[in-house]
Motif scaffolding. Structure first.
Motif, PDB file in Angstrom:
ATOM      1  N   GLY A 220       0.799  -1.225   0.000  1.00 46.02           N
ATOM      2  CA  GLY A 220       0.000   0.000   0.000  1.00 46.02           C
ATOM      3  C   GLY A 220       0.829   1.271   0.000  1.00 46.02           C
ATOM      4  O   GLY A 220       0.313   2.351  -0.294  1.00 46.02           O
ATOM      5  N   PHE A 221       2.112   1.149   0.321  1.00 51.63           N
ATOM      6  CA  PHE A 221       2.985   2.320   0.353  1.00 51.63           C
ATOM      7  C   PHE A 221       3.675   2.576  -0.981  1.00 51.63           C
ATOM      8  O   PHE A 221       4.371   3.567  -1.140  1.00 51.63           O
ATOM      9  CB  PHE A 221       4.052   2.168   1.448  1.00 51.63           C
ATOM     10  CG  PHE A 221       3.479   2.203   2.832  1.00 51.63           C
ATOM     11  CD1 PHE A 221       3.153   3.409   3.433  1.00 51.63           C
ATOM     12  CD2 PHE A 221       3.253   1.033   3.531  1.00 51.63           C
ATOM     13  CE1 PHE A 221       2.616   3.439   4.713  1.00 51.63           C
ATOM     14  CE2 PHE A 221       2.727   1.051   4.810  1.00 51.63           C
ATOM     15  CZ  PHE A 221       2.403   2.263   5.402  1.00 51.63           C
ATOM     16  N   ILE A 222       3.499   1.668  -1.937  1.00 51.79           N
ATOM     17  CA  ILE A 222       4.133   1.835  -3.238  1.00 51.79           C
ATOM     18  C   ILE A 222       3.381   2.918  -4.007  1.00 51.79           C
ATOM     19  O   ILE A 222       2.150   2.916  -4.046  1.00 51.79           O
ATOM     20  CB  ILE A 222       4.139   0.494  -4.014  1.00 51.79           C
ATOM     21  CG1 ILE A 222       5.035  -0.496  -3.292  1.00 51.79           C
ATOM     22  CG2 ILE A 222       4.599   0.705  -5.449  1.00 51.79           C
ATOM     23  CD1 ILE A 222       5.074  -1.869  -3.906  1.00 51.79           C
ATOM     24  N   PRO A 223       4.135   3.835  -4.634  1.00 53.67           N
ATOM     25  CA  PRO A 223       3.456   4.899  -5.401  1.00 53.67           C
ATOM     26  C   PRO A 223       2.534   4.303  -6.472  1.00 53.67           C
ATOM     27  O   PRO A 223       2.837   3.279  -7.077  1.00 53.67           O
ATOM     28  CB  PRO A 223       4.618   5.657  -6.051  1.00 53.67           C
ATOM     29  CG  PRO A 223       5.802   5.350  -5.202  1.00 53.67           C
ATOM     30  CD  PRO A 223       5.578   3.981  -4.647  1.00 53.67           C
ATOM     31  N   LYS A 224       1.433   4.968  -6.692  1.00 50.38           N
ATOM     32  CA  LYS A 224       0.407   4.457  -7.588  1.00 50.38           C
ATOM     33  C   LYS A 224       0.902   4.265  -9.019  1.00 50.38           C
ATOM     34  O   LYS A 224       0.446   3.374  -9.718  1.00 50.38           O
ATOM     35  CB  LYS A 224      -0.796   5.381  -7.546  1.00 50.38           C
ATOM     36  CG  LYS A 224      -1.335   5.508  -6.130  1.00 50.38           C
ATOM     37  CD  LYS A 224      -2.768   5.828  -6.046  1.00 50.38           C
ATOM     38  CE  LYS A 224      -3.277   6.078  -4.657  1.00 50.38           C
ATOM     39  NZ  LYS A 224      -2.644   5.482  -3.540  1.00 50.38           N
ATOM     40  N   PHE A 225       1.864   5.075  -9.453  1.00 52.40           N
ATOM     41  CA  PHE A 225       2.344   4.949 -10.825  1.00 52.40           C
ATOM     42  C   PHE A 225       3.141   3.658 -11.056  1.00 52.40           C
ATOM     43  O   PHE A 225       3.422   3.301 -12.187  1.00 52.40           O
ATOM     44  CB  PHE A 225       3.151   6.184 -11.258  1.00 52.40           C
ATOM     45  CG  PHE A 225       4.489   6.328 -10.581  1.00 52.40           C
ATOM     46  CD1 PHE A 225       5.627   5.725 -11.095  1.00 52.40           C
ATOM     47  CD2 PHE A 225       4.602   7.090  -9.425  1.00 52.40           C
ATOM     48  CE1 PHE A 225       6.855   5.885 -10.481  1.00 52.40           C
ATOM     49  CE2 PHE A 225       5.828   7.248  -8.801  1.00 52.40           C
ATOM     50  CZ  PHE A 225       6.962   6.633  -9.339  1.00 52.40           C
ATOM     51  N   LEU A 226       3.476   2.944  -9.991  1.00 50.94           N
ATOM     52  CA  LEU A 226       4.179   1.662 -10.115  1.00 50.94           C
ATOM     53  C   LEU A 226       3.238   0.473  -9.973  1.00 50.94           C
ATOM     54  O   LEU A 226       3.690  -0.673  -9.895  1.00 50.94           O
ATOM     55  CB  LEU A 226       5.283   1.567  -9.055  1.00 50.94           C
ATOM     56  CG  LEU A 226       6.438   2.559  -9.198  1.00 50.94           C
ATOM     57  CD1 LEU A 226       7.380   2.457  -8.006  1.00 50.94           C
ATOM     58  CD2 LEU A 226       7.191   2.336 -10.491  1.00 50.94           C
TER      59      LEU A 226
END
Length: 110
Positions: free
Chosen positions: A30-36
């Motif tokens: 959930g902490f991964i940036p949305k663009f990834l």
């Protein structure tokens, strides 16, 4: 002595969080940036965890301290920016800003 305590404390944080990311990557996706989001999130978390452990061990060793301090500061800056963009101002952001500030002091140590 202050430098050793700071280095040890920051290394401890990096190593512990790195192991947590390896042990339970699902918690951290959930902490991964949305663009990834198109990538394998579990793999990204595990790579990040290994990176944190390597940086922590590098800081702990004191060898190439300035290079490890710069690298770990950049990693912390990316974490802070990601949290700020994804979640806004919150308690986790405050914690990570403090870690970033302490970490960045190691860049200027002799």
């Amino acid at each position: 002595m202050r430098k050793l305590i700071t280095r040890g404390g920051i290394a401890f944080i990096f190593i512990v969080f790195g192991f947590w990311e390896l042990i339970n990557p699902g918690y951290w996706t959930g902490f991964i940036p949305k663009f990834l989001s198109g990538f394998d999130l579990f793999l990204l978390v595990k790579i990040h965890g290994l990176t944190l452990i390597a940086l922590g061990l590098g800081l702990l060793s004191g060898i190439y301290l300035k290079k490890f301090a710069i690298a770990s500061t950049l990693v912390m800056l990316s974490i802070v920016m990601s949290i700020l963009i994804n979640d806004g101002f919150n308690d986790i952001l405050i914690r990570d800003i403090v870690i970033l500030l302490f970490d960045s002091t190691l860049i200027f140590e002799d």
